[in-house]
Design a protein around this motif. Structure first.
Motif, mmCIF file in Angstrom:
data_model
loop_
_atom_site.group_PDB
_atom_site.id
_atom_site.type_symbol
_atom_site.label_atom_id
_atom_site.label_comp_id
_atom_site.label_asym_id
_atom_site.label_seq_id
_atom_site.Cartn_x
_atom_site.Cartn_y
_atom_site.Cartn_z
ATOM 1 N N TYR A 35 0.990 -1.299 0.005
ATOM 2 C CA TYR A 35 0.089 -0.093 0.040
ATOM 3 C C TYR A 35 0.885 1.288 -0.037
ATOM 4 O O TYR A 35 0.532 2.164 -0.664
ATOM 5 C CB TYR A 35 -1.168 0.018 0.861
ATOM 6 C CG TYR A 35 -2.106 -1.049 0.965
ATOM 7 C CD1 TYR A 35 -3.040 -0.859 0.160
ATOM 8 C CD2 TYR A 35 -1.886 -2.263 1.540
ATOM 9 C CE1 TYR A 35 -4.221 -1.677 0.011
ATOM 10 C CE2 TYR A 35 -2.839 -3.387 1.184
ATOM 11 C CZ TYR A 35 -4.087 -2.825 0.389
ATOM 12 O OH TYR A 35 -4.851 -3.773 0.110
ATOM 13 N N ASP A 39 0.722 4.016 -2.881
ATOM 14 C CA ASP A 39 0.415 5.651 -2.791
ATOM 15 C C ASP A 39 1.671 6.409 -2.953
ATOM 16 O O ASP A 39 1.539 7.640 -3.511
ATOM 17 C CB ASP A 39 0.277 5.656 -1.128
ATOM 18 C CG ASP A 39 -1.253 5.062 -0.534
ATOM 19 O OD1 ASP A 39 -2.085 5.346 -1.556
ATOM 20 O OD2 ASP A 39 -1.288 4.823 0.425
ATOM 21 N N ARG A 126 -2.852 7.715 2.114
ATOM 22 C CA ARG A 126 -2.497 8.215 0.642
ATOM 23 C C ARG A 126 -2.245 9.674 0.811
ATOM 24 O O ARG A 126 -1.151 10.223 0.193
ATOM 25 C CB ARG A 126 -3.902 8.184 -0.117
ATOM 26 C CG ARG A 126 -3.787 9.007 -1.590
ATOM 27 C CD ARG A 126 -5.367 8.788 -2.283
ATOM 28 N NE ARG A 126 -5.055 9.193 -3.505
ATOM 29 C CZ ARG A 126 -5.995 9.111 -4.371
ATOM 30 N NH1 ARG A 126 -7.114 8.430 -4.273
ATOM 31 N NH2 ARG A 126 -5.979 9.455 -5.741
ATOM 32 N N TYR A 294 -8.708 2.283 -2.598
ATOM 33 C CA TYR A 294 -7.685 1.210 -3.298
ATOM 34 C C TYR A 294 -8.316 0.124 -4.001
ATOM 35 O O TYR A 294 -9.528 -0.105 -3.679
ATOM 36 C CB TYR A 294 -6.837 0.604 -2.383
ATOM 37 C CG TYR A 294 -6.035 1.532 -1.435
ATOM 38 C CD1 TYR A 294 -4.955 2.019 -1.733
ATOM 39 C CD2 TYR A 294 -6.558 1.954 -0.101
ATOM 40 C CE1 TYR A 294 -3.791 2.875 -0.897
ATOM 41 C CE2 TYR A 294 -5.842 3.028 0.937
ATOM 42 C CZ TYR A 294 -4.657 3.477 0.181
ATOM 43 O OH TYR A 294 -3.741 4.308 1.084
#
Length: 299
Positions: A35, A39, A126, A294
């Motif tokens: 992740y 990001d 993010r 996501y």
């Protein structure tokens, strides 16, 4: 020039048990690190450098790096307890790595542009990557102009126990003036409190804390080398002493050699501090996927 993301992935995961960097927590077995890379990519970073232990290399290449091929250039560097400046040797009995800033030093030969530093096993969100990339992209060749993403302490707690956080103080210009490590923080009676001795002290929910998400320019490596020599002169015989990023950052701030701008983020941090946190993190990631933040499959 696009900034580089430097991921600290050499930790032992002592409290959690096992190599938590490889734990699949997303709907398709994604790691927290996946992740972060996703990001970082959409935030505008151009390259990723991972610092890992050498004995972990094959596993890491097969399970992690293979996923990012074709998406973003990646490099590996290695942290070893024997990687010390000339004149120093590792004391007998030491098994612990030399700390986060020693890990950062391992990037000195491959990072020549502004760079961010993050932990492999923290979910930063993010907005934090976008805010950090934006700052680093606008440095225009400046040196000694660093930054830190300051999380609101209320957004960083664990439901499974107390947490340690670096509580930040800053001046009117949003420049960091000090980071004080508080080792026992939790929500009690509806308020965020830290324990010192036998006393619990309440602090506002939006108090900025460091989650080890930093932005530096390459001159930081030279400071790190010099400071590490001084650190070893005092601590070489202590098998548990660690050279942490805030140690050097505090020193550079106090001596006026660098400024560190605190960047506020609305992102909620989460991570697997305790094994009992795992399911909560799985649920939070699933909720973000369900909300469209996501894709179900990242890479």
């Amino acid at each position: 020039m696009k900034p580089t993301l430097f991921v600290l992935a050499a930790g032992m995961g002592s409290r959690y048990g096992g190599l938590k960097q490889l734990d699949g927590l997303g709907p398709n077995g994604e790691t927290i690190m996946d992740y972060s890379i996703f990001d970082a990519l959409r935030g505008g970073f151009g390259k990723v450098v991972f610092v890992i232990r050498k004995d972990f290399e094959q596993d890491f290449r097969e399970k992690i790096l293979s996923k990012y091929e074709g998406h973003i250039p990646c490099e590996l560097v290695f942290q070893s307890i024997n990687d010390l400046p000339e004149g120093f040797t590792c004391p007998e009995g030491r098994t612990k790595p030399w700390g986060t800033n020693h890990a950062v030093l391992m990037g000195k030969d491959v990072i020549k542009e502004p760079f961010a530093v993050i932990n492999a096993d923290d979910f930063y969100g993010r907005e934090s990557f976008a805010i950090l990339a934006d700052y680093l992209k606008n440095l225009d060749g400046k040196q000694n102009d660093y930054c830190m993403v300051g999380y609101r302490v209320g957004n960083t707690l664990s439901e499974s126990g107390t947490v340690a956080r670096g509580i930040c103080e800053m001046n009117a210009s949003k420049h960091l003036t000090s980071v004080v490590e508080r080792t026992q923080i939790e929500r009690r009676d509806g308020e965020v409190k830290f324990k010192e001795g036998e006393t619990w002290t309440a602090i506002p929910d939006n108090t900025p804390v460091s989650m080890n998400m930093w932005g530096f320019t390459p001159d930081y490596f030279k400071y790190s080398e010099d400071y590490f020599v001084n650190f070893l002169k005092e601590n070489a015989g202590n098998i548990k002493a660690e050279f942490f990023i805030p140690l050097l950052v505090n020193d550079l701030i106090q001596s006026g050699k660098a400024t560190v701008t605190v960047l506020d983020t609305p992102s909620k941090w989460f991570g697997v501090t305790y094994a009992a946190d795992r399911q909560s993190v799985v649920d939070k990631i699933q909720a973000l996927v369900d909300a469209g933040e996501y894709p179900a499959k990242l890479f």
